[in-house]
Write a protein that holds these residues in place. Structure first.
Motif, short mmCIF file in Angstrom:
data_model
loop_
_atom_site.label_atom_id
_atom_site.label_comp_id
_atom_site.label_asym_id
_atom_site.label_seq_id
_atom_site.Cartn_x
_atom_site.Cartn_y
_atom_site.Cartn_z
N GLU A 25 0.84 -1.20 0.00
CA GLU A 25 0.00 0.00 0.00
C GLU A 25 0.87 1.25 0.00
O GLU A 25 0.55 2.24 -0.69
CB GLU A 25 -0.93 -0.02 1.22
CG GLU A 25 -1.98 -1.12 1.16
CD GLU A 25 -2.84 -1.15 2.42
OE1 GLU A 25 -2.55 -0.34 3.35
OE2 GLU A 25 -3.78 -1.97 2.49
N HIS A 26 1.96 1.22 0.73
CA HIS A 26 2.87 2.37 0.78
C HIS A 26 3.57 2.55 -0.56
O HIS A 26 3.67 3.69 -1.06
CB HIS A 26 3.89 2.17 1.90
CG HIS A 26 4.98 3.19 1.90
ND1 HIS A 26 4.77 4.51 2.28
CD2 HIS A 26 6.30 3.09 1.55
CE1 HIS A 26 5.91 5.18 2.16
NE2 HIS A 26 6.85 4.35 1.73
N TRP A 27 4.06 1.45 -1.18
CA TRP A 27 4.77 1.56 -2.46
C TRP A 27 3.86 2.11 -3.56
O TRP A 27 4.29 2.90 -4.39
CB TRP A 27 5.32 0.20 -2.87
CG TRP A 27 6.36 -0.34 -1.93
CD1 TRP A 27 7.15 0.37 -1.08
CD2 TRP A 27 6.68 -1.71 -1.71
NE1 TRP A 27 7.95 -0.46 -0.34
CE2 TRP A 27 7.69 -1.75 -0.72
CE3 TRP A 27 6.23 -2.91 -2.24
CZ2 TRP A 27 8.26 -2.95 -0.26
CZ3 TRP A 27 6.78 -4.10 -1.79
CH2 TRP A 27 7.79 -4.11 -0.82
N ASN A 28 2.61 1.68 -3.58
CA ASN A 28 1.68 2.13 -4.62
C ASN A 28 1.27 3.59 -4.44
O ASN A 28 0.75 4.21 -5.38
CB ASN A 28 0.44 1.24 -4.65
CG ASN A 28 0.71 -0.12 -5.28
OD1 ASN A 28 1.61 -0.27 -6.10
ND2 ASN A 28 -0.07 -1.11 -4.89
N ALA A 64 7.08 8.70 -7.00
CA ALA A 64 8.46 8.65 -7.49
C ALA A 64 8.96 7.22 -7.55
O ALA A 64 9.55 6.78 -8.56
CB ALA A 64 9.36 9.51 -6.61
N GLY A 65 8.75 6.47 -6.48
CA GLY A 65 9.20 5.08 -6.46
C GLY A 65 8.47 4.22 -7.48
O GLY A 65 9.06 3.35 -8.13
N LEU A 66 7.17 4.46 -7.63
CA LEU A 66 6.38 3.69 -8.58
C LEU A 66 6.81 3.99 -10.03
O LEU A 66 6.91 3.08 -10.86
CB LEU A 66 4.89 4.02 -8.40
CG LEU A 66 3.89 3.02 -8.98
CD1 LEU A 66 4.08 1.64 -8.38
CD2 LEU A 66 2.47 3.52 -8.74
N GLY A 71 9.66 2.16 -14.90
CA GLY A 71 10.66 2.42 -15.93
C GLY A 71 11.64 1.29 -16.16
O GLY A 71 12.38 1.29 -17.15
N GLU A 72 11.64 0.28 -15.28
CA GLU A 72 12.58 -0.83 -15.44
C GLU A 72 12.29 -1.65 -16.69
O GLU A 72 13.18 -2.34 -17.21
CB GLU A 72 12.54 -1.74 -14.21
CG GLU A 72 13.03 -1.10 -12.93
CD GLU A 72 14.49 -0.70 -13.01
OE1 GLU A 72 15.23 -1.27 -13.83
OE2 GLU A 72 14.89 0.20 -12.25
#
Length: 268
Positions: free
Chosen positions: A90-93, A97-99, A104-105
């Motif tokens: 939930e935090h990552w989504n 910026a992190g998402l 982009g990978e």
């Protein structure tokens, strides 16, 4: 082996990067939890369908061999696979910026690495070398093995069949695993257990993308009488050479020591 030995990848190719973190937990003072070993893994995987026309990036997190969460580029989001990572997901989504970096990978990691590897893999074709040789089977005293050695081919997808008098053989066929040679080529052995009779013709047939048509190498069984006649003929030829050599040497030595005849006009 079934109707044919088909090995290697199809139209779908995946490259994976695996990193394993091992955490050793030690017993501290006044701690009742026993010592243990815990493994945290994350694996990045690239899937290519029809070159780079469609590329999928998967990033998986696992704890003690159980997948806890993963990122799928086709969804563009993290997915919780267990309660262990639900709060983290939930935090990552919710982190733009992190998402964006993880999304982009698919280009930065997958498409970039495909471009680096493509000159060595996509268009490279190396024809296999095929050799058939018989050997005795250790399991049964009267059985024989025919070994089909297929070496030095690329890519690894290959199909190998055994034929007896034109009929495909499926019983008694055993093969090794596909082995990498370390020079971007592969090799494999496919064996056929047989009880040959005089006149039987066995064939190892290989199909590979580098070959314009299947490559077939044949082996014909010979009777014991035929082999005996052949060995007798070879032995007689060798014995003949052994007896001929001393006689020829004596003849040449005698000829060398004999005086040459003089012309009649010089004897007066």
């Amino acid at each position: 082996m079934g109707p044919g030995r088909s090995l290697g990848a199809g139209s779908r190719w995946a490259g994976a990067l695996l990193v394993t973190l091992t955490v050793l937990r030690t017993r501290l003072a006044h701690c009742t939890e026993p010592e243990g070993r815990f493994v945290l893994q994350y694996k990045g995987e690239c899937q290519y369908i029809n070159g780079t026309e469609r590329v999928r990036f998967l990033l998986r997190y696992s704890y003690n061999q159980q997948q806890t969460s993963h990122f799928d580029s086709e969804l563009g989001l993290w997915v919780a696979d267990s309660e262990l990572d639900r709060i983290d997901v939930e935090h990552w989504n919710k982190d733009p910026a992190g998402l964006a970096q993880t999304r982009g990978e698919v280009d930065r990691f997958c498409r970039h690495n495909y471009g680096v590897a493509a000159p060595f893999t996509s268009d490279r074709r190396v024809q296999p070398k095929v050799k058939v040789s018989p050997t005795k089977s250790g399991s049964q005293p009267h059985a024989h093995l025919l070994v089909c050695s297929v070496t030095g081919f690329y890519p690894g997808s290959i199909q190998i069949k055994w034929l007896k008098n034109g009929q495909e053989q499926t019983a008694g066929v055993v093969s090794t695993e596909l082995l990498q040679n370390g020079d971007w080529t592969f090799q494999i052995l496919v064996m056929l257990e047989m009880s040959p009779r005089h006149g039987d013709v066995y064939a190892c047939q290989v199909q590979h993308v580098s070959l314009p048509e299947p490559l077939t190498v044949r082996w014909e069984a010979q009777s014991d009488a035929a082999r005996s006649k052949m060995l007798t003929g070879v032995g007689g030829f060798v014995l003949g050479l052994i007896f001929l050599a001393p006689g020829l040497a004596i003849y040449l030595r005698n000829k060398k020591g004999r005086p040459l005849p003089q012309p009649a006009g010089l004897l007066s």
